[in-house]
Motif scaffolding. Structure first.
Motif, PDB file in Angstrom:
ATOM      1  N   UNK A 142      -1.895 -13.990  -8.443  1.00 11.08           N
ATOM      2  CA  UNK A 142      -1.564 -12.573  -8.623  1.00 11.08           C
ATOM      3  C   UNK A 142      -2.476 -11.906  -9.646  1.00 11.08           C
ATOM      4  N   UNK A 143      -2.818 -12.650 -10.687  1.00  7.57           N
ATOM      5  CA  UNK A 143      -3.635 -12.087 -11.760  1.00  7.57           C
ATOM      6  C   UNK A 143      -5.108 -11.982 -11.373  1.00  7.57           C
ATOM      7  N   UNK A 144      -5.604 -12.896 -10.541  1.00  4.87           N
ATOM      8  CA  UNK A 144      -7.035 -12.966 -10.219  1.00  4.87           C
ATOM      9  C   UNK A 144      -7.453 -12.019  -9.109  1.00  4.87           C
ATOM     10  N   UNK A 145      -6.527 -11.731  -8.172  1.00  3.46           N
ATOM     11  CA  UNK A 145      -6.891 -10.891  -7.034  1.00  3.46           C
ATOM     12  C   UNK A 145      -6.031  -9.629  -7.032  1.00  3.46           C
ATOM     13  N   UNK A 146      -6.692  -8.500  -7.198  1.00  2.00           N
ATOM     14  CA  UNK A 146      -5.977  -7.226  -7.246  1.00  2.00           C
ATOM     15  C   UNK A 146      -6.279  -6.339  -6.043  1.00  2.00           C
ATOM     16  N   UNK A 147      -7.114  -6.849  -5.094  1.00  2.00           N
ATOM     17  CA  UNK A 147      -7.483  -6.006  -3.950  1.00  2.00           C
ATOM     18  C   UNK A 147      -6.429  -6.027  -2.848  1.00  2.00           C
ATOM     19  N   UNK A 148      -5.432  -6.909  -2.966  1.00  2.00           N
ATOM     20  CA  UNK A 148      -4.314  -6.961  -2.018  1.00  2.00           C
ATOM     21  C   UNK A 148      -4.769  -7.103  -0.567  1.00  2.00           C
ATOM     22  N   UNK A 149      -5.694  -7.988  -0.330  1.00  3.40           N
ATOM     23  CA  UNK A 149      -6.136  -8.269   1.041  1.00  3.40           C
ATOM     24  C   UNK A 149      -6.363  -9.770   1.197  1.00  3.40           C
ATOM     25  N   UNK A 150      -5.430 -10.553   0.645  1.00  2.79           N
ATOM     26  CA  UNK A 150      -5.534 -12.005   0.660  1.00  2.79           C
ATOM     27  C   UNK A 150      -4.593 -12.580   1.712  1.00  2.79           C
ATOM     28  N   UNK A 151      -5.060 -13.600   2.424  1.00  2.00           N
ATOM     29  CA  UNK A 151      -4.208 -14.368   3.326  1.00  2.00           C
ATOM     30  C   UNK A 151      -4.016 -15.753   2.712  1.00  2.00           C
ATOM     31  N   UNK A 152      -2.791 -16.075   2.351  1.00  2.00           N
ATOM     32  CA  UNK A 152      -2.484 -17.349   1.703  1.00  2.00           C
ATOM     33  C   UNK A 152      -1.797 -18.270   2.703  1.00  2.00           C
TER      34      UNK A 152
ATOM     35  N   UNK B 172       0.261  -5.632   0.595  1.00  2.00           N
ATOM     36  CA  UNK B 172      -0.758  -5.668   1.635  1.00  2.00           C
ATOM     37  C   UNK B 172      -1.311  -7.052   1.916  1.00  2.00           C
ATOM     38  N   UNK B 173      -0.760  -8.068   1.267  1.00  2.00           N
ATOM     39  CA  UNK B 173      -1.221  -9.436   1.481  1.00  2.00           C
ATOM     40  C   UNK B 173      -0.441 -10.110   2.612  1.00  2.00           C
ATOM     41  N   UNK B 174      -0.936 -11.273   3.029  1.00  2.00           N
ATOM     42  CA  UNK B 174      -0.292 -12.030   4.118  1.00  2.00           C
ATOM     43  C   UNK B 174       0.006 -13.443   3.638  1.00  2.00           C
TER      44      UNK B 174
END
Length: 375
Positions: A71-81, A104-106
């Motif tokens: 959560x802290x490292x990626x702020x662009x909210x376009x991650x698929x985990x 906006x993440x998946x």
């Protein structure tokens, strides 16, 4: 003197045996860690699929840090985990994870989930990416948007969460090494992740116990003491050390008595024995028993549910247990609350309390046996 020395080493040996036994019980096995991991080369591992994704130049990488760090490292909210849970692991999407998805993440969860149905264990499904082989009788019959389904229900489905979504798969082996000769499975999972709209695909290896060097250093220096405080291991350690120190003191006093026979030592020895008896008497306090056994039973329950070792919040534990057993969580919530408040119970109520914990564990064993028989 010889008898005193034997008793001393006997207690020391028993103390460290208990510590080693607890460590073996709490620590996850190597097989459980490798199941569903991209480092695993066994049939239930995902090493071959990860290599397949690299060959097609997919924006994929292994994630070996905590979810909080993500959560802290990626702020662009376009991650698929992607999370692939192991053989016996159970999962529950937390409130924090849902808030992250809504931005906006998946989140893609592969695990044993859904209900056991009358569907054939092994089925083949034609898709735009080839035949997809599914080996589970589990299906979801709720009203979610199905991505892959048959007459018995959804095999893969998604749940919309504001700007993001959660994708569920009823089996953790959708693209495991065992399906290397079924290319449709590999292509299907690849497309499922690449079409989610994310700029980067992360495979969660942290849930399998894999941590990068930076994470290991941080957790080893800052979390070890906190972890001990949240487990019964610290209680056992402190009490064990106190008992050992008392025994050593008694042993030294015995040697001193041999040097000076004229000195009366009966009263001193009795004082040390009384001190040791006081410690053991405190250990038999009902409140102490409720707190200690309650924490041990909670750790055992976490292990059976496949949750991480350490103190879990009550909501996540109850949610995981309810999802697996399909039972009402009233009894479990009552037991957890009782362990926290440490009420004073009489012998009959104390036995009833312990029977209720046994019932909680039996529900998990029953569900696991039912699943194995039907599959």
């Amino acid at each position: 003197m010889i008898k005193s020395r034997r008793k001393l080493w006997l207690f020391v040996g028993l103390f460290f045996s208990v510590i080693i036994l607890l460590t073996l019980l709490v620590a996850p096995s190597r097989n459980q860690l490798m199941s569903g991991s991209t480092f695993g080369v066994a049939p239930d591992g995902y090493a071959a699929w990860y290599e397949f994704m690299q060959e097609r130049n997919a924006p994929i990488e292994r994630w070996q840090k905590s979810f909080k760090t993500l959560q802290q490292n990626y702020s662009d909210n376009s991650i698929t985990l992607l999370r692939v849970y192991g053989k016996s692991a159970q999962f529950a999407v937390s409130k924090t994870e849902r808030e992250w998805v809504k931005k906006g993440n998946t989140l893609v969860n592969l695990a044993f989930q859904g209900r056991v149905t009358e569907a054939p264990f092994s089925t083949s499904h034609e898709t735009d990416f080839g035949a997809v082989k599914i080996e589970t009788t589990r299906r979801n019959t709720d009203s979610f948007k199905a991505i892959l389904k048959d007459d018995f229900g959804a095999i893969i489905w998604q749940e919309k969460q504001s700007e993001g979504k959660i994708i569920y798969v009823t089996t953790p082996y959708l693209a495991a090494n065992a399906y290397k000769l079924s290319p449709g499975n590999y292509h299907f999972l690849a497309n499922l992740l690449e079409s989610s709209g994310g700029n980067k695909i992360l495979v969660d290896e942290y849930i399998h116990g894999y941590k990068d060097k930076e994470t290991q250093e941080i957790e080893e220096t800052s979390n070890v003491f906190a972890y001990l405080l949240n487990t019964t291991l610290l209680i056992i350690l402190i009490q064990g050390l106190v008992i050992v120190l008392i025994l050593i003191f008694v042993y030294n006093n015995t040697l001193e008595k041999k040097k000076n026979l004229a000195r009366a030592t009966a009263n001193n020895s009795q004082e040390y024995i009384n001190a040791l008896a006081t410690i053991l008497q405190n250990a038999q306090s009902r409140k102490f028993i409720i707190k200690t056994i309650g924490e041990v039973e909670q750790l055992k329950l976490q292990k059976k549910l496949g949750l991480k070792v350490g103190k879990q919040d009550r909501e996540s534990l109850v949610q995981a247990w309810t999802q697996q057993t399909k039972k009402t969580p009233i009894m479990l919530e009552k037991l957890l609350k009782m362990s926290t408040k440490k009420p004073s119970l009489n012998d009959i109520k104390l036995l009833e309390w312990m029977k209720q914990w046994k019932t909680i564990h039996q529900e998990i064993n029953f569900q696991s046996s039912d699943y194995d028989n039907k599959q």
